[in-house]
Enzyme design. Structure first.
Site, PDB file in Angstrom:
ATOM      1  N   ARG A   1      -0.669  -7.562  13.875  1.00 58.99           N
ATOM      2  CA  ARG A   1      -0.991  -6.698  12.768  1.00 58.99           C
ATOM      3  C   ARG A   1      -1.868  -7.539  12.430  1.00 58.99           C
ATOM      4  NH1 ARG A   1       4.869  -5.426  11.170  1.00 58.99           N
ATOM      5  NH2 ARG A   1       3.302  -4.236   9.305  1.00 58.99           N
TER       6      ARG A   1
ATOM      7  N   LYS B   1       0.869  -1.461   0.086  1.00 59.19           N
ATOM      8  CA  LYS B   1       0.111   0.148  -0.107  1.00 59.19           C
ATOM      9  C   LYS B   1       0.694   1.382   0.163  1.00 59.19           C
ATOM     10  CE  LYS B   1      -2.148  -0.437   2.988  1.00 59.19           C
ATOM     11  NZ  LYS B   1      -2.320  -1.490   4.584  1.00 59.19           N
TER      12      LYS B   1
ATOM     13  N   ARG C   1      -9.358   2.439   9.503  1.00 63.23           N
ATOM     14  CA  ARG C   1      -8.803   0.923   9.761  1.00 63.23           C
ATOM     15  C   ARG C   1      -9.862   0.167   9.941  1.00 63.23           C
ATOM     16  NH1 ARG C   1      -2.579   1.068   8.644  1.00 63.23           N
ATOM     17  NH2 ARG C   1      -1.665  -0.726   9.381  1.00 63.23           N
TER      18      ARG C   1
ATOM     19  N   ARG D   1      12.028  -2.383  10.107  1.00 63.31           N
ATOM     20  CA  ARG D   1      11.065  -1.268  10.744  1.00 63.31           C
ATOM     21  C   ARG D   1      10.729  -2.464  12.602  1.00 63.31           C
ATOM     22  NH1 ARG D   1       5.446   0.243   7.229  1.00 63.31           N
ATOM     23  NH2 ARG D   1       4.642  -1.028   9.695  1.00 63.31           N
TER      24      ARG D   1
ATOM     25  N   ARG E   1      11.450  -7.175   4.722  1.00 65.55           N
ATOM     26  CA  ARG E   1      11.110  -5.678   4.909  1.00 65.55           C
ATOM     27  C   ARG E   1      12.112  -6.061   5.939  1.00 65.55           C
ATOM     28  NH1 ARG E   1       6.229  -2.459   4.724  1.00 65.55           N
ATOM     29  NH2 ARG E   1       6.500  -2.624   7.294  1.00 65.55           N
TER      30      ARG E   1
HETATM   31  P1  ADP Z   1       0.938  -1.742   8.116  1.00 60.54           P
HETATM   32  O1  ADP Z   1       0.177  -1.769   7.097  1.00 60.54           O
HETATM   33  O2  ADP Z   1       2.374  -2.351   7.001  1.00 60.54           O
HETATM   34  O3  ADP Z   1       1.059  -2.224   9.405  1.00 60.54           O
HETATM   35  P2  ADP Z   1       1.721   1.071   8.622  1.00 60.54           P
HETATM   36  O4  ADP Z   1       2.534   1.214   8.576  1.00 60.54           O
HETATM   37  O5  ADP Z   1       0.132   0.905   7.699  1.00 60.54           O
HETATM   38  O6  ADP Z   1       1.596  -0.251   8.761  1.00 60.54           O
HETATM   39  O7  ADP Z   1       0.695   1.293  10.219  1.00 60.54           O
HETATM   40  C1  ADP Z   1       1.803   0.437  11.828  1.00 60.54           C
HETATM   41  C2  ADP Z   1       1.054   1.525  12.566  1.00 60.54           C
HETATM   42  O8  ADP Z   1       0.464   2.470  12.719  1.00 60.54           O
HETATM   43  C3  ADP Z   1      -0.288   0.570  13.043  1.00 60.54           C
HETATM   44  O9  ADP Z   1       0.551  -0.813  13.141  1.00 60.54           O
HETATM   45  C4  ADP Z   1      -0.576   1.710  13.571  1.00 60.54           C
HETATM   46  O10 ADP Z   1      -0.090   0.924  15.014  1.00 60.54           O
HETATM   47  C5  ADP Z   1      -0.396   2.544  13.673  1.00 60.54           C
HETATM   48  N1  ADP Z   1      -1.751   2.906  11.974  1.00 60.54           N
HETATM   49  C6  ADP Z   1      -1.390   3.727  11.367  1.00 60.54           C
HETATM   50  N2  ADP Z   1      -3.174   3.770  10.633  1.00 60.54           N
HETATM   51  C7  ADP Z   1      -4.165   3.552  11.679  1.00 60.54           C
HETATM   52  C8  ADP Z   1      -4.866   3.524  11.688  1.00 60.54           C
HETATM   53  N3  ADP Z   1      -6.143   4.461  10.944  1.00 60.54           N
HETATM   54  N4  ADP Z   1      -5.507   3.909  13.103  1.00 60.54           N
HETATM   55  C9  ADP Z   1      -5.129   3.379  13.689  1.00 60.54           C
HETATM   56  N5  ADP Z   1      -3.624   3.255  14.089  1.00 60.54           N
HETATM   57  C10 ADP Z   1      -3.403   3.139  13.165  1.00 60.54           C
END
Ligand code: ADP
Length: 191
Positions: free
Chosen positions: A146, A15, A90, A135, A129
């Site tokens: 996750r 994404k 989300r 990360r 990754r």
């Molecule tokens: P990925 O989709 O690879 O898990 P992201 O970079 O999208 O990684 O998100 C990393 C973290 O940031 C999530 O695991 C969460 O803790 C937080 N996060 C990101 N977007 C949201 C959201 N819309 N609502 C709540 N927490 C979020």
């Protein structure tokens, strides 16, 4: 042309990469909630400190924190004519909140693109990754959490967009260029 887009799909589906490419192609900003949280974390801001423990555990940051951050970002002038949202909404509560933010300005989401990728591939990509980017939340137990959060909270929201006739599923397996072409085609339907 489609300009207000949400990008759905499991962690590791690509994404982030695709949001940036698609945003460039459409001339709108890519807005990644994960990237904004990580930036705040690295700068040690109050927001970063709040979000950090949730992120490290693979859990969602509380909605009131995330929603306020997104509302602020969408109010910036560069997002006035459109955006690609990566990582938000989300869960169903965030879908409702996003609708309300846009409705205030008489706007709505034009398209939800669901980047579909098998969960076995997703775990393999994220572990790979982890070695490259390091990360903090790309360790196996956090990846599993996750994915569990994704299945429980995020996957169901595609149904909300499908019910409005706004959902397009795109195969996320392939090269970055292949997937980019598929996403672009979904945004700019052939005339
Ligand atoms: P990925 O989709 O690879 O898990 P992201 O970079 O999208 O990684 O998100 C990393 C973290 O940031 C999530 O695991 C969460 O803790 C937080 N996060 C990101 N977007 C949201 C959201 N819309 N609502 C709540 N927490 C979020």
């Amino acid at each position: 042309m489609t300009k207000r887009v949400v990008l759905l799909g499991p962690p590791g589906s690509g994404k982030g990469t695709q949001a940036v490419g698609l945003a460039k192609a459409l001339g709108v900003p890519a807005i990644s909630t994960g990237a904004i949280f990580r930036d705040n974390l690295s700068r040690g801001t109050k927001l970063g400190k709040t979000a950090g423990s949730y992120m490290a555990a693979g859990q969602l940051v509380p909605d009131e924190v995330t929603n306020a951050m997104v509302a602020d970002r969408l109010a910036q002038p560069d997002a006035a004519d459109g955006f690609i949202l990566d990582g938000y909404p989300r869960n169903l509560e965030q879908v409702v909140e996003l609708d309300a933010m846009l409705a205030e300005r008489g706007l709505e989401i034009d398209l939800a693109l669901d980047l579909a990728l098998d969960h076995v591939l997703v775990v393999a990509r994220l572990l790979n990754r982890a070695q490259i980017e390091g990360r903090a939340d790309d360790t196996e137990p956090v990846i599993r959490e996750r994915l569990a959060v994704y299945r429980r909270s995020t996957e169901p929201i595609s149904g909300a967009y499908a019910a409005r006739g706004k959902l397009v599923s795109v195969d996320g397996d392939g090269t970055i260029e292949d997937v980019a072409l598929r996403l672009h085609a979904a945004c700019v339907p052939a005339t």
